[in-house]
Design a protein around this motif. Structure first.
Motif, PDB file in Angstrom:
ATOM      1  N   LEU A  39       0.863  -1.179   0.000  1.00 53.48           N
ATOM      2  CA  LEU A  39       0.000   0.000   0.000  1.00 53.48           C
ATOM      3  C   LEU A  39       0.900   1.228   0.000  1.00 53.48           C
ATOM      4  CD1 LEU A  39      -2.972   1.058   0.291  1.00 53.48           C
ATOM      5  CD2 LEU A  39      -2.548   1.106   2.757  1.00 53.48           C
ATOM      6  N   ALA A  40       0.620   2.193  -0.893  1.00 54.74           N
ATOM      7  CA  ALA A  40       1.509   3.348  -1.020  1.00 54.74           C
ATOM      8  C   ALA A  40       0.722   4.622  -1.272  1.00 54.74           C
ATOM      9  CB  ALA A  40       2.508   3.121  -2.149  1.00 54.74           C
ATOM     10  N   ILE A  41       1.360   5.745  -0.929  1.00 50.36           N
ATOM     11  CA  ILE A  41       0.806   7.073  -1.222  1.00 50.36           C
ATOM     12  C   ILE A  41       1.791   7.785  -2.144  1.00 50.36           C
ATOM     13  CG2 ILE A  41       0.165   9.320  -0.277  1.00 50.36           C
ATOM     14  CD1 ILE A  41      -0.780   7.932   2.229  1.00 50.36           C
ATOM     15  N   LEU A  42       1.288   8.229  -3.290  1.00 53.07           N
ATOM     16  CA  LEU A  42       2.120   8.849  -4.317  1.00 53.07           C
ATOM     17  C   LEU A  42       1.681  10.294  -4.539  1.00 53.07           C
ATOM     18  CD1 LEU A  42       4.204   8.626  -6.694  1.00 53.07           C
ATOM     19  CD2 LEU A  42       2.282   7.855  -8.110  1.00 53.07           C
ATOM     20  N   GLU A  43       2.658  11.198  -4.531  1.00 51.27           N
ATOM     21  CA  GLU A  43       2.413  12.605  -4.845  1.00 51.27           C
ATOM     22  C   GLU A  43       3.015  12.916  -6.209  1.00 51.27           C
ATOM     23  OE1 GLU A  43       3.072  16.540  -2.285  1.00 51.27           O
ATOM     24  OE2 GLU A  43       4.929  15.844  -3.250  1.00 51.27           O
ATOM     25  N   ILE A  44       2.256  13.606  -7.043  1.00 46.02           N
ATOM     26  CA  ILE A  44       2.736  13.990  -8.368  1.00 46.02           C
ATOM     27  C   ILE A  44       2.536  15.488  -8.522  1.00 46.02           C
ATOM     28  CG2 ILE A  44       2.586  13.607 -10.855  1.00 46.02           C
ATOM     29  CD1 ILE A  44       1.083  10.991 -10.245  1.00 46.02           C
ATOM     30  N   ARG A  45       3.614  16.202  -8.805  1.00 45.92           N
ATOM     31  CA  ARG A  45       3.542  17.632  -9.107  1.00 45.92           C
ATOM     32  C   ARG A  45       3.720  17.802 -10.607  1.00 45.92           C
ATOM     33  NH1 ARG A  45       3.805  20.892  -4.599  1.00 45.92           N
ATOM     34  NH2 ARG A  45       4.386  19.836  -2.661  1.00 45.92           N
ATOM     35  N   THR A  46       2.741  18.372 -11.245  1.00 44.03           N
ATOM     36  CA  THR A  46       2.714  18.419 -12.705  1.00 44.03           C
ATOM     37  C   THR A  46       2.058  19.710 -13.190  1.00 44.03           C
ATOM     38  OG1 THR A  46       1.847  17.298 -14.686  1.00 44.03           O
ATOM     39  CG2 THR A  46       0.540  17.138 -12.682  1.00 44.03           C
ATOM     40  N   SER A  47       2.308  20.041 -14.438  1.00 42.15           N
ATOM     41  CA  SER A  47       1.655  21.214 -15.043  1.00 42.15           C
ATOM     42  C   SER A  47       0.362  20.827 -15.749  1.00 42.15           C
ATOM     43  CB  SER A  47       2.610  21.873 -16.052  1.00 42.15           C
ATOM     44  OG  SER A  47       2.971  20.949 -17.069  1.00 42.15           O
ATOM     45  N   ASP A  48       0.070  19.510 -15.802  1.00 36.69           N
ATOM     46  CA  ASP A  48      -1.132  19.043 -16.503  1.00 36.69           C
ATOM     47  C   ASP A  48      -1.749  17.881 -15.730  1.00 36.69           C
ATOM     48  OD1 ASP A  48      -3.118  18.280 -18.255  1.00 36.69           O
ATOM     49  OD2 ASP A  48      -1.848  18.346 -20.037  1.00 36.69           O
ATOM     50  N   THR A  49      -2.535  18.202 -14.716  1.00 41.37           N
ATOM     51  CA  THR A  49      -3.121  17.147 -13.884  1.00 41.37           C
ATOM     52  C   THR A  49      -4.115  16.295 -14.669  1.00 41.37           C
ATOM     53  OG1 THR A  49      -4.788  18.728 -13.079  1.00 41.37           O
ATOM     54  CG2 THR A  49      -2.822  18.398 -11.717  1.00 41.37           C
ATOM     55  N   GLU A  50      -4.811  16.888 -15.620  1.00 42.89           N
ATOM     56  CA  GLU A  50      -5.792  16.123 -16.396  1.00 42.89           C
ATOM     57  C   GLU A  50      -5.117  15.034 -17.212  1.00 42.89           C
ATOM     58  OE1 GLU A  50      -8.234  18.644 -18.742  1.00 42.89           O
ATOM     59  OE2 GLU A  50      -9.177  19.650 -17.016  1.00 42.89           O
ATOM     60  N   ALA A  51      -3.965  15.343 -17.808  1.00 43.12           N
ATOM     61  CA  ALA A  51      -3.223  14.345 -18.576  1.00 43.12           C
ATOM     62  C   ALA A  51      -2.733  13.223 -17.673  1.00 43.12           C
ATOM     63  CB  ALA A  51      -2.049  14.997 -19.305  1.00 43.12           C
ATOM     64  N   LEU A  52      -2.281  13.569 -16.465  1.00 40.16           N
ATOM     65  CA  LEU A  52      -1.820  12.553 -15.517  1.00 40.16           C
ATOM     66  C   LEU A  52      -2.947  11.635 -15.109  1.00 40.16           C
ATOM     67  CD1 LEU A  52       0.832  11.751 -14.120  1.00 40.16           C
ATOM     68  CD2 LEU A  52       0.990  13.941 -15.267  1.00 40.16           C
ATOM     69  N   VAL A  53      -4.124  12.192 -14.842  1.00 39.87           N
ATOM     70  CA  VAL A  53      -5.259  11.361 -14.446  1.00 39.87           C
ATOM     71  C   VAL A  53      -5.636  10.411 -15.576  1.00 39.87           C
ATOM     72  CG1 VAL A  53      -7.714  11.387 -13.885  1.00 39.87           C
ATOM     73  CG2 VAL A  53      -6.172  12.997 -12.757  1.00 39.87           C
TER      74      VAL A  53
END
Length: 209
Positions: A39-53
């Motif tokens: 089980l893990a918690i991942l943080e992503i800092r990005t300029s395009d959150t919609e593309a990441l989702v």
């Protein structure tokens, strides 16, 4: 004790996703082995959150996840894997703990480990056995108070952390922890108290002089 910084090339998982988004910042904030995997918690800092989702919804290694937070620049997700990744298995087998957060950049997972020379050597052997590509970036001497612990104290505190003894609320009682360590409750209490005393006194040594 030495403090080592290393990076490992890991196929699949968040590392593979980071390779698709080399300009974004990925960090594993916490992880915990479970009966079924990890089980893990991942943080992503990005300029395009919609593309990441969209990419998160399409990757094969991620069957499901919980979106804990989302804004214009940051995603925070909790997910589970049906297996323990090889680097994590190597850490457990060599009696080491990961130091969070773990940075992930362009397919590489970067981590810091403070441990004994013996456990660092065992970790290297375990990593070699996985067949993964990795690189030890640096090794320096640490002055961390936990370096002063005996191997037994280190093992007891490692188990206590893994079973949630120091969590709030506690994930296990002293009795449960003693059972896991196969010792009496009083023995577990004494070993942990001595380890805690060493860490606290060393941590505050300069401020109380």
């Amino acid at each position: 004790m030495p403090r080592a910084q290393l990076k490992a090339k890991i196929p699949g998982g968040p590392a593979a996703l980071s390779a698709q988004h080399p300009d974004d910042e990925f960090r594993i904030l916490a992880s915990n082995p479970t009966e079924d995997g990890l089980l893990a918690i991942l943080e992503i800092r990005t300029s395009d959150t919609e593309a990441l989702v969209r990419d998160l919804d399409e990757v094969s290694w991620l069957t499901s996840y919980d979106l804990l937070h989302a804004d214009e620049q940051t995603l925070l997700i909790q997910y589970s894997l049906p297996f323990i990744p090889p680097p994590y298995r190597a850490l457990i087998a060599s009696e080491n703990l990961p130091r969070f957060p773990l940075a992930i950049r362009n397919g590489w997972v970067i981590s810091d480990i403070t441990t004994s020379h013996e456990r660092l050597s065992r970790f290297k052997d375990e990593l070699d056995a996985t067949g993964l590509t990795y690189e030890i970036m640096s090794v320096t001497q640490s002055t961390d108070p936990t370096d002063l612990l005996t191997d037994r104290q280190h093992r007891f505190m490692t188990e206590a952390i893994e079973y949630g003894y120091y969590d709030t609320p506690r994930g296990c009682s002293l009795t449960n922890l003693a059972d896991e360590l196969d010792v009496s409750k009083s023995t577990a209490s004494v070993v942990l108290h001595n380890a805690e005393e060493t860490i606290i006194k060393e941590f505050f040594a300069e401020s109380v002089e």
